[in-house]
Scaffold this motif. Sequence first.
Motif, mmCIF file in Angstrom:
data_model
loop_
_atom_site.group_PDB
_atom_site.id
_atom_site.type_symbol
_atom_site.label_atom_id
_atom_site.label_comp_id
_atom_site.label_asym_id
_atom_site.label_seq_id
_atom_site.Cartn_x
_atom_site.Cartn_y
_atom_site.Cartn_z
ATOM 1 N N SER A 1 -6.350 82.993 -1.655
ATOM 2 C CA SER A 1 -5.184 82.237 -2.438
ATOM 3 C C SER A 1 -4.653 81.299 -1.408
ATOM 4 C CB SER A 1 -4.220 83.517 -3.053
ATOM 5 O OG SER A 1 -3.279 82.783 -3.747
ATOM 6 N N PRO A 2 -4.903 80.109 -1.187
ATOM 7 C CA PRO A 2 -4.481 79.354 -0.363
ATOM 8 C C PRO A 2 -3.087 78.674 -0.981
ATOM 9 C CG PRO A 2 -6.419 78.100 -1.369
ATOM 10 C CD PRO A 2 -6.518 79.894 -1.707
ATOM 11 N N THR A 3 -2.265 78.639 0.026
ATOM 12 C CA THR A 3 -0.790 77.974 -0.299
ATOM 13 C C THR A 3 -0.171 77.276 0.805
ATOM 14 O OG1 THR A 3 0.405 79.717 0.707
ATOM 15 C CG2 THR A 3 0.047 80.166 -1.637
ATOM 16 N N ARG A 4 0.799 76.346 0.440
ATOM 17 C CA ARG A 4 1.214 75.165 1.184
ATOM 18 C C ARG A 4 2.757 74.860 0.947
ATOM 19 N NH1 ARG A 4 -3.255 76.060 2.715
ATOM 20 N NH2 ARG A 4 -4.861 74.851 3.342
ATOM 21 N N ILE A 5 3.346 74.698 2.106
ATOM 22 C CA ILE A 5 4.661 74.117 1.908
ATOM 23 C C ILE A 5 4.554 72.655 1.524
ATOM 24 C CG2 ILE A 5 6.847 73.657 2.988
ATOM 25 C CD1 ILE A 5 6.775 76.426 2.238
ATOM 26 N N VAL A 6 4.979 72.063 0.542
ATOM 27 C CA VAL A 6 5.243 70.397 0.427
ATOM 28 C C VAL A 6 6.337 70.209 0.885
ATOM 29 C CG1 VAL A 6 5.095 68.961 -1.463
ATOM 30 C CG2 VAL A 6 3.746 71.028 -1.557
ATOM 31 N N THR A 7 6.451 68.713 1.611
ATOM 32 C CA THR A 7 7.429 67.978 2.190
ATOM 33 C C THR A 7 7.299 66.774 1.608
ATOM 34 O OG1 THR A 7 6.432 67.739 4.094
ATOM 35 C CG2 THR A 7 7.691 69.400 4.296
ATOM 36 N N SER A 8 8.337 66.078 1.435
ATOM 37 C CA SER A 8 8.433 64.819 0.767
ATOM 38 C C SER A 8 9.832 64.206 1.064
ATOM 39 C CB SER A 8 7.919 64.698 -0.638
ATOM 40 O OG SER A 8 7.709 63.521 -1.177
ATOM 41 N N SER A 9 10.302 63.234 0.134
ATOM 42 C CA SER A 9 11.608 62.501 0.004
ATOM 43 C C SER A 9 11.811 62.119 -1.374
ATOM 44 C CB SER A 9 11.697 61.213 0.751
ATOM 45 O OG SER A 9 10.675 60.349 0.642
ATOM 46 N N VAL A 10 13.202 62.079 -1.613
ATOM 47 C CA VAL A 10 13.793 61.666 -3.014
ATOM 48 C C VAL A 10 14.953 60.617 -2.836
ATOM 49 C CG1 VAL A 10 15.056 62.991 -4.631
ATOM 50 C CG2 VAL A 10 13.167 64.224 -3.746
ATOM 51 N N ARG A 11 15.039 59.992 -4.003
ATOM 52 C CA ARG A 11 15.765 58.891 -4.066
ATOM 53 C C ARG A 11 17.124 59.359 -3.977
ATOM 54 N NH1 ARG A 11 11.821 57.367 -6.613
ATOM 55 N NH2 ARG A 11 12.460 57.645 -8.630
ATOM 56 N N VAL A 12 18.348 58.777 -3.423
ATOM 57 C CA VAL A 12 19.818 59.326 -3.441
ATOM 58 C C VAL A 12 20.331 58.069 -4.132
ATOM 59 C CG1 VAL A 12 21.843 60.148 -2.044
ATOM 60 C CG2 VAL A 12 19.444 60.733 -1.476
ATOM 61 N N LYS A 13 21.203 58.400 -5.013
ATOM 62 C CA LYS A 13 21.929 57.606 -5.888
ATOM 63 C C LYS A 13 23.492 57.577 -4.992
ATOM 64 C CE LYS A 13 20.182 58.403 -10.286
ATOM 65 N NZ LYS A 13 20.363 59.095 -11.641
ATOM 66 N N ASP A 14 24.062 56.402 -4.515
ATOM 67 C CA ASP A 14 25.254 56.410 -4.021
ATOM 68 C C ASP A 14 25.261 56.996 -2.701
ATOM 69 O OD1 ASP A 14 26.442 54.773 -6.271
ATOM 70 O OD2 ASP A 14 26.939 56.717 -7.183
ATOM 71 N N GLY A 15 24.247 57.036 -2.004
ATOM 72 C CA GLY A 15 24.376 57.548 -0.521
ATOM 73 C C GLY A 15 24.379 56.702 0.468
ATOM 74 N N VAL A 16 24.733 56.761 1.699
ATOM 75 C CA VAL A 16 24.864 55.891 2.770
ATOM 76 C C VAL A 16 23.407 55.531 3.247
ATOM 77 C CG1 VAL A 16 27.022 56.624 3.604
ATOM 78 C CG2 VAL A 16 25.166 57.978 4.431
ATOM 79 N N ILE A 17 22.405 56.401 2.861
ATOM 80 C CA ILE A 17 20.997 56.191 2.996
ATOM 81 C C ILE A 17 20.309 56.330 1.687
ATOM 82 C CG2 ILE A 17 20.838 56.657 5.378
ATOM 83 C CD1 ILE A 17 19.383 59.191 4.846
ATOM 84 N N ARG A 18 19.161 55.822 1.117
ATOM 85 C CA ARG A 18 18.769 55.486 0.043
ATOM 86 C C ARG A 18 17.892 56.789 -0.218
ATOM 87 N NH1 ARG A 18 17.063 49.416 -0.907
ATOM 88 N NH2 ARG A 18 15.486 50.079 0.690
ATOM 89 N N MET A 19 17.099 57.644 0.769
ATOM 90 C CA MET A 19 16.167 58.862 0.576
ATOM 91 C C MET A 19 16.966 59.940 1.539
ATOM 92 S SD MET A 19 13.941 57.405 -1.421
ATOM 93 C CE MET A 19 12.316 58.143 -1.297
ATOM 94 N N VAL A 20 16.362 61.091 0.796
ATOM 95 C CA VAL A 20 16.567 62.399 1.404
ATOM 96 C C VAL A 20 15.386 63.234 1.607
ATOM 97 C CG1 VAL A 20 17.336 63.808 -0.641
ATOM 98 C CG2 VAL A 20 18.288 64.305 1.598
#
Length: 120
Positions: free
Chosen positions: A46-65
């Motif tokens: 039963s293979p599993t994984r942790i997934v990492t990525s980024s999401v857009r941020v509205k009104d943030g000092v940077i555009r992605m988190v």
Amino acid sequence: MEVRELICIGCPLGCPLTVRMDGEEISVSGNTCRRGEDYAKKEVLSPTRIVTSSVRVKDGVIRMVSVKTKSDIPKNRIFDVMDEIHKASAEAPVAIGDVIIKDCAGTGVPVIATKAVDKA
């Protein structure tokens, strides 16, 4: 009999593992600790994984988190999880550990922020 070769990720040693599967019986060799055997059996059954990525941020000092799944998900659900993450967005401010998606792709696993983003 099916044989698979793996590299253990249970500890920093990275032992080369050989997994032999003969019907219901699974044997593991090459491991130097119990974690290797546990990892190998989980990986073939039963293979599993942790997934990492980024999401857009509205009104943030940077555009992605940066984000990650809070726990591992079934490997065959990675693309479903990524599709949902790509559609998501967050409103600034964002703190480390904030839940961005409560139940990502029906896995029961939340997606959380791994970086803080202040409001612009």
